[in-house]
Design an enzyme around this catalytic site. Sequence first.
Site, short mmCIF file in Angstrom:
data_model
loop_
_atom_site.label_atom_id
_atom_site.label_comp_id
_atom_site.label_asym_id
_atom_site.label_seq_id
_atom_site.Cartn_x
_atom_site.Cartn_y
_atom_site.Cartn_z
N SER A 1 40.83 -84.95 -5.71
CA SER A 1 39.68 -84.98 -4.82
C SER A 1 38.55 -85.75 -5.49
CB SER A 1 39.22 -83.58 -4.46
OG SER A 1 38.73 -82.94 -5.60
N GLU B 1 52.32 -78.50 7.40
CA GLU B 1 52.30 -79.64 6.49
C GLU B 1 53.70 -79.91 5.92
OE1 GLU B 1 47.59 -79.33 5.34
OE2 GLU B 1 49.04 -78.27 4.13
N THR C 1 42.27 -81.98 12.10
CA THR C 1 42.01 -82.44 10.73
C THR C 1 43.31 -83.08 10.22
OG1 THR C 1 42.46 -80.23 9.87
CG2 THR C 1 40.16 -80.82 10.23
N LYS D 1 44.23 -76.21 16.93
CA LYS D 1 44.49 -77.09 15.79
C LYS D 1 44.97 -76.22 14.63
CE LYS D 1 42.51 -78.26 12.63
NZ LYS D 1 42.58 -77.98 11.16
N THR E 1 42.42 -74.69 8.38
CA THR E 1 42.18 -73.72 9.42
C THR E 1 43.01 -73.83 10.68
OG1 THR E 1 39.91 -73.60 8.72
CG2 THR E 1 40.37 -72.81 10.90
#
Lengths: 409, 409
Positions: free
Chosen positions: B409, B281, B157, B183, B194
């Site tokens: 978003s 991140e 992702t 991942k 996740t």
Amino acid sequence: MELDISPLAPAQFAELNPVAGVDLFTAPIGNGYKGRNNLLLAKLCEGTKVAGVFTTSKCASAPIDWCKAHIANGTARGLLVNAGNANAFVGQVGAETVEQTAQAAAAFIGCTPQDIFVSSTGVIGEPLDPAPMMDAIGQLTEDHLGDYEAAANAIRTTDTYAKGAGAVLDLDGVEINISGIAKGSGMIAPNMATMLAYVFTDAPVSAEVLDQLLKPANQSSFNAITVDSDTSTSDCCLLFATGQADIEPITDINDPRCALLAEALNAVLHDLALQIVCDGEGAQKLITVKVEGAVSDESADVIARSIANSPLVKTAVAGEDANWGRVVMAVGKAGEPADRDKLQIRFGDLLLTEQGRRSPHYKEEEASAYMQNDQIEIGVDLGLGDGTATIYTCDLTHGYISINGDYRS
Amino acid sequence: MELDISPLAPAQFAELNPVAGVDLFTAPIGNGYKGRNNLLLAKLCEGTKVAGVFTTSKCASAPIDWCKAHIANGTARGLLVNAGNANAFVGQVGAETVEQTAQAAAAFIGCTPQDIFVSSTGVIGEPLDPAPMMDAIGQLTEDHLGDYEAAANAIRTTDTYAKGAGAVLDLDGVEINISGIAKGSGMIAPNMATMLAYVFTDAPVSAEVLDQLLKPANQSSFNAITVDSDTSTSDCCLLFATGQADIEPITDINDPRCALLAEALNAVLHDLALQIVCDGEGAQKLITVKVEGAVSDESADVIARSIANSPLVKTAVAGEDANWGRVVMAVGKAGEPADRDKLQIRFGDLLLTEQGRRSPHYKEEEASAYMQNDQIEIGVDLGLGDGTATIYTCDLTHGYISINGDYRS
């Protein structure tokens, strides 16, 4: 580094009444703050009672050790605070510095050093030279004896504004004053640190009752805020009662006057605590997390803190993103009893989820519009019991990273 | 949002051996990822055994519920993973989607749906339409059956690189292969989420032994990493053994071959776990926190996580600031037994503190030079007992805020 004043700062410093029996002195002592008064000495009249709560850190600073050793006496004649150096993690020399400076303050006031309460805030690990503090104490003048704003400014480190709150109440027909100051921004930081709060009242209250008033008030105020989940080595809140108001002494927590006093004190501490969150490093938004329907208040508290400390929730608020999925995540990771299919999540009055899914009434544009407010309330109802908790925090922005990461020491 | 590849990424994807009995299929199914294969189906031969560990979240996703319900069977014929939608917090429809897609995969493979393990990663709270997945499963072709890199790419992702690790060992003169993919980037995030890991081996191992091998390996790898202290609703690690290697079956954890297998498996999971941290991140630096001298391993673990999750420690590392005062703070706030005056703190091999103060050997310029490395080790010796723990994390940078907060978003 010059910091912009927080957008959440109050329009002006609170109007605080002088408290009879409290004289405030400030002076410059260097420690990285040139031309700024960064020493506070509060001279307290004879008979002043005190109660305090202190950091739970296992690596507490030397001043915390000193205060903890003397708080049980319940008596105080002075409060000495310096900003710029935390006098923490400097070995045995830390305790010696506290003792020497407390002696200097005691000589100035005319009391025993044990009645001087000491706080230091600032850099950790640098020995604090007592000499400039002792020199400054010897030269204090009576220029600003009742100036709480000057006192609040003297204890600032990375705070972008001075913090004060007060209350006036009537007990037995006599005006009782409560005036408090605080500092705090990040829970701790490099050349700066800590949450400190000092509240003064002229009510005649025994040390035992002060303690019984302070602990619950602290629980719902300073213990209900979090900026970054980090806990300082120097956190401290002290409550002083000079006894100068002419009413019968309050020596029993069941005295009906205690309810009024508690209400006023709670409001003052709550106000100071919110001022600290609103000055959280990089804060652009104040976040209130209200949890209800948990199996107990303790469980609600754990869940509320899990949400309030989640970097993903805090960055979503910073980005004005109505990302309730991150609230689901934070509830889920808390480890407390929760039932996905009973969980209700609100942003303000907008119901976002019910029955384990997005609410059919949910409107993305309404939620997005709500997120543009500078005060955001996240409500969670677990639907399991009667447990409730409220925790206050701020968003996590580039400002936090800049203040704490964009430089070398 | 296009993300730069992490500076901590490996130079290239690991060279992984095919594992007999595992066929890998990938296909595009949309969900926000146009023109990219974001569906993975692993077809497993008859007789494949499985063990798994799953998120402890109380708000787990529908696929997690499904896997937990069937893992005790110990048998598997397929693994189905989609990226882009977590199928989490969507109510009863989530379970229906899992069942329908598992049925489609079972029909393709020729087995019961109960033997299909399902994972979903991506946005929370959006119903996942099963139709594109079911269509894609019906049209799978045998183009990339042994391509672990294609499989690792399909489950990404916000990951900035595909993650794989493997091992080859000799048991009874036969080559045994272990090949794994994973991942993970933030622990959870808005349109993405996740930590997932899937490890395949051709060794013939009973489900019970697989479980006994997986749990400790998981503890010292995936359970020893933290990016932001946030826990996904969908975390999952599955270990499959196809049994295609021609050796006597391993059905007892005390079988001497288990020691070799455990060593290889631990190395593979550790490698995958570090690749996840290195893709945290915004990560610019890998941080290893080693705690020793605690009163117990559990106590050491709490202290190590307190340091690894501290925003102030993580921003200090980002700023290349040798700010050991923040490590003192993080030890102090952990709430575990600690004695300020016995605490030793190291950055790499540099001793920073001893006897409750800065070490006399401390040199600011040495510490500052060390902080410029892209791998930082923070060592803490509490001097109280034999408890140890190691936790891996990354620094906290503007990149984290940008990824998680700089958009609506």
